[in-house]
Design an enzyme around this catalytic site. Structure first.
Site, PDB file in Angstrom:
ATOM      1  N   PHE A  73      -0.806  -0.636  -5.594  1.00 16.11           N
ATOM      2  CA  PHE A  73      -1.927   0.199  -5.168  1.00 16.11           C
ATOM      3  C   PHE A  73      -2.393   0.980  -6.383  1.00 16.11           C
ATOM      4  O   PHE A  73      -1.800   2.000  -6.722  1.00 16.11           O
ATOM      5  CB  PHE A  73      -1.457   1.145  -4.064  1.00 16.11           C
ATOM      6  N   ASP A 110      -3.084  -1.396  -0.041  1.00 16.72           N
ATOM      7  CA  ASP A 110      -1.991  -0.669   0.599  1.00 16.72           C
ATOM      8  C   ASP A 110      -0.946  -1.630   1.179  1.00 16.72           C
ATOM      9  O   ASP A 110      -1.186  -2.266   2.208  1.00 16.72           O
ATOM     10  CB  ASP A 110      -2.574   0.225   1.700  1.00 16.72           C
ATOM     11  N   ALA A 111       0.204  -1.690   0.520  1.00 14.85           N
ATOM     12  CA  ALA A 111       1.274  -2.614   0.942  1.00 14.85           C
ATOM     13  C   ALA A 111       1.792  -2.296   2.337  1.00 14.85           C
ATOM     14  O   ALA A 111       2.410  -3.149   2.978  1.00 14.85           O
ATOM     15  CB  ALA A 111       2.429  -2.546  -0.057  1.00 14.85           C
ATOM     16  N   TYR A 234      18.866  14.755  -4.756  1.00 12.81           N
ATOM     17  CA  TYR A 234      18.506  13.356  -4.539  1.00 12.81           C
ATOM     18  C   TYR A 234      19.344  12.722  -3.418  1.00 12.81           C
ATOM     19  O   TYR A 234      18.877  12.582  -2.290  1.00 12.81           O
ATOM     20  CB  TYR A 234      18.624  12.563  -5.854  1.00 12.81           C
TER      21      TYR A 234
HETATM   22  P1  NAD Z   1       6.852   3.730  -9.812  1.00 15.50           P
HETATM   23  O1  NAD Z   1       6.146   4.945  -9.364  1.00 15.50           O
HETATM   24  O2  NAD Z   1       6.884   3.427 -11.262  1.00 15.50           O
HETATM   25  O3  NAD Z   1       6.247   2.421  -9.072  1.00 15.50           O
HETATM   26  C1  NAD Z   1       5.837   2.432  -7.759  1.00 15.50           C
HETATM   27  C2  NAD Z   1       5.075   1.160  -7.424  1.00 15.50           C
HETATM   28  O4  NAD Z   1       4.714   1.231  -6.024  1.00 15.50           O
HETATM   29  C3  NAD Z   1       3.763   0.987  -8.192  1.00 15.50           C
HETATM   30  O5  NAD Z   1       3.571  -0.394  -8.468  1.00 15.50           O
HETATM   31  C4  NAD Z   1       2.695   1.423  -7.178  1.00 15.50           C
HETATM   32  O6  NAD Z   1       1.411   0.829  -7.350  1.00 15.50           O
HETATM   33  C5  NAD Z   1       3.339   0.919  -5.898  1.00 15.50           C
HETATM   34  N1  NAD Z   1       2.816   1.567  -4.692  1.00 15.50           N
HETATM   35  C6  NAD Z   1       2.907   2.863  -4.312  1.00 15.50           C
HETATM   36  N2  NAD Z   1       2.314   3.038  -3.107  1.00 15.50           N
HETATM   37  C7  NAD Z   1       1.850   1.824  -2.717  1.00 15.50           C
HETATM   38  C8  NAD Z   1       1.160   1.346  -1.593  1.00 15.50           C
HETATM   39  N3  NAD Z   1       0.830   2.132  -0.571  1.00 15.50           N
HETATM   40  N4  NAD Z   1       0.822   0.037  -1.557  1.00 15.50           N
HETATM   41  C9  NAD Z   1       1.129  -0.817  -2.584  1.00 15.50           C
HETATM   42  N5  NAD Z   1       1.816  -0.408  -3.663  1.00 15.50           N
HETATM   43  C10 NAD Z   1       2.157   0.892  -3.740  1.00 15.50           C
HETATM   44  O7  NAD Z   1       8.322   3.820  -9.188  1.00 15.50           O
HETATM   45  P2  NAD Z   1       9.781   3.445  -9.704  1.00 15.50           P
HETATM   46  O8  NAD Z   1      10.404   4.665 -10.293  1.00 15.50           O
HETATM   47  O9  NAD Z   1       9.778   2.182 -10.475  1.00 15.50           O
HETATM   48  O10 NAD Z   1      10.535   3.230  -8.309  1.00 15.50           O
HETATM   49  C11 NAD Z   1      10.629   1.965  -7.687  1.00 15.50           C
HETATM   50  C12 NAD Z   1      11.898   1.955  -6.846  1.00 15.50           C
HETATM   51  O11 NAD Z   1      13.035   2.131  -7.693  1.00 15.50           O
HETATM   52  C13 NAD Z   1      11.954   3.080  -5.808  1.00 15.50           C
HETATM   53  O12 NAD Z   1      12.581   2.600  -4.638  1.00 15.50           O
HETATM   54  C14 NAD Z   1      12.854   4.102  -6.482  1.00 15.50           C
HETATM   55  O13 NAD Z   1      13.513   4.945  -5.562  1.00 15.50           O
HETATM   56  C15 NAD Z   1      13.838   3.179  -7.179  1.00 15.50           C
HETATM   57  N6  NAD Z   1      14.595   3.798  -8.290  1.00 15.50           N
HETATM   58  C16 NAD Z   1      13.951   4.519  -9.249  1.00 15.50           C
HETATM   59  C17 NAD Z   1      14.726   5.115 -10.260  1.00 15.50           C
HETATM   60  C18 NAD Z   1      14.063   5.939 -11.353  1.00 15.50           C
HETATM   61  O14 NAD Z   1      14.790   6.636 -12.076  1.00 15.50           O
HETATM   62  N7  NAD Z   1      12.759   5.860 -11.520  1.00 15.50           N
HETATM   63  C19 NAD Z   1      16.112   4.953 -10.289  1.00 15.50           C
HETATM   64  C20 NAD Z   1      16.716   4.160  -9.323  1.00 15.50           C
HETATM   65  C21 NAD Z   1      15.957   3.596  -8.309  1.00 15.50           C
END
Ligand code: NAD
Length: 392
Positions: A73, A110-111, A234
């Site tokens: 998104f 929107d996924a 967290y």
């Molecule tokens: P990010 O914010 O970099 O990426 C989020 C993604 O979700 C993007 O591609 C965005 O476009 C998409 N998105 C958001 N809302 C949307 C919607 N309504 N429709 C379609 N796409 C949508 O996030 P991230 O940090 O890479 O996190 C991804 C996963 O990894 C999450 O589950 C997070 O909890 C987990 N995680 C993150 C970390 C960290 O330190 N960042 C650590 C461990 C686990």
């Protein structure tokens, strides 16, 4: 147009197309220098434009020559407003994948909606037939429920008791105490509705009903566990409740997918700087210390190193996929090493605004944050005009 960073709190409202393309290329180049991955043909990544989802897509495509469908998104450019970083990342990914002869399709919308799920199913059915890996990597502040129309907003709060602890404003370098108030019951439920497993389950149901899941399909969603230090905010907080729901969804998807020789996994990933993690108080200070210590010990990893390792040494490691006693894949073991955590704990006690630069990697956090939006890269000429209007 000359594009400069414009920071508003935890986000940067501008992004640089050339810088974002460099970031994507850097990850592609890294993957291309690793041994190739085996056994992955066609992949769907939900949340594919930034952070862990983008890295998963790059690792699968350039590590395994896999065809990828990416759902995200993101905001395209409008007049003199730049597109979002995830938009430019996806433009760059698409270009690189096509140049290299790999199938890739990006779906922006929107996924959580039924429409985007249907559009994705059609693309898979028409172009690929089936997918054998589904990565679920959404991080979103809100969700509209596709059946009821109810709108949910997630919150980052504690559960039960308030928590007071140290945090840092990464832009000013001021270390302060922050108190995070406990969430109400509704706030907890709303956070679970946004970041829990219901939508992941809906995706698998739709894909299964449409017959586009390959025999032996694997699906993986991501969680963060982290040390005691970040647990009140967290793991034991509202987001932790959502992740418990995600884990129970994994168990029930796993039971279902096993009937077609498939598997569903949760992977516990390390803390990295992404648009999502930059917004979490306490965690920003923790990451600033973590990066410093992991680099000192030569065990630092970013998104791409983690996602490559996840695919190679875990999900596609062979018949036995290593998990912990709760059935989770762990690629956070280097972060949680005793020697890493004990150093962080002692620094945590003594870190102040005055010694922050010396004892932590806050400047690296700041640079990584800007880099997420394509800024601060030595190879990019920021004084040059860049075209913000890049079609996907
Ligand atoms: P990010 O914010 O970099 O990426 C989020 C993604 O979700 C993007 O591609 C965005 O476009 C998409 N998105 C958001 N809302 C949307 C919607 N309504 N429709 C379609 N796409 C949508 O996030 P991230 O940090 O890479 O996190 C991804 C996963 O990894 C999450 O589950 C997070 O909890 C987990 N995680 C993150 C970390 C960290 O330190 N960042 C650590 C461990 C686990």
């Amino acid at each position: 147009m000359i594009i400069k960073p414009r920071i508003r709190g935890f986000i940067c409202t501008t992004a640089h197309p050339v810088g974002c393309a460099h970031n994507v290329q850097e990850q592609i180049d890294w993957v291309r220098n690793q041994p190739s991955l085996k056994g992955i043909r066609n992949v769907l990544v939900v949340g594919a434009s930034t952070g862990y989802g983008l890295a998963s897509r790059i690792a699968a495509c350039f590590g395994a020559a896999a065809g990828t469908v990416g759902v995200f998104f993101e905001r395209p450019a409008v007049r003199n407003r730049t597109a979002s970083a995830g938009w430019y990342n996806s433009v760059a990914f698409e270009r690189a994948a096509k140049d290299a002869g790999y199938y890739s399709k990006s779906i922006n919308g929107d996924a959580f909606s039924d429409e985007i799920k249907e559009e994705t199913v059609s693309a898979i059915r028409e172009d690929l037939g089936t997918v054998d890996l589904v990565v679920y990597s959404l991080a979103s502040p809100r969700r509209t429920h596709p059946r009821t129309g109810a709108q949910y907003t997630s919150v980052l709060k504690t559960v039960g008791e308030p928590y007071t602890g140290k945090t840092v404003d990464i832009h000013t370098g001021v270390v302060s105490e922050v108190t995070i108030e406990p969430a109400t019951g509704d706030e907890i439920d709303n956070t679970v509705a946004v970041m829990g497993g219901e939508d992941w389950d809906m995706w698998i149901q739709v894909l299964e009903a449409a017959g586009v899941l390959a025999e032996g399909v694997r699906t993986v969603a991501y969680t963060y566990i982290g040390p005691e230090l970040t647990r009140p905010v967290y793991g034991d907080g509202t987001i932790g409740k959502a992740k418990i729901h995600l884990e129970s969804t994994a168990r029930h998807l796993d039971a279902r997918l096993r009937k077609r020789n498939g598997r569903a996994y949760i992977s516990a990933n390390k803390a990295v700087v992404t648009q999502s993690s930059a917004a979490v108080p306490v965690v920003s200070l923790y990451i600033s210390l973590l990066y410093k210590i992991m680099k000192e010990k030569n065990v630092h990893e970013g998104c791409i190193e983690q996602m490559y390792r996840l695919l190679k040494d875990r999900v596609y490691a062979g018949t036995h996929v290593p998990t912990d006693e709760s059935g989770r894949i762990r690629i956070d073991e280097l972060e949680l090493r005793e020697d890493v955590q004990s150093r962080i704990e002692s620094l945590w006690q003594s870190v102040t605004t005055e010694n922050l630069e010396a004892v932590s990697d806050v400047q690296v956090f700041r640079a990584e944050f800007l880099k997420l939006f394509g800024f601060g890269l030595p190879a990019v000429d920021y004084a040059a005009h860049a075209d913000p209007g890049q079609p996907l």
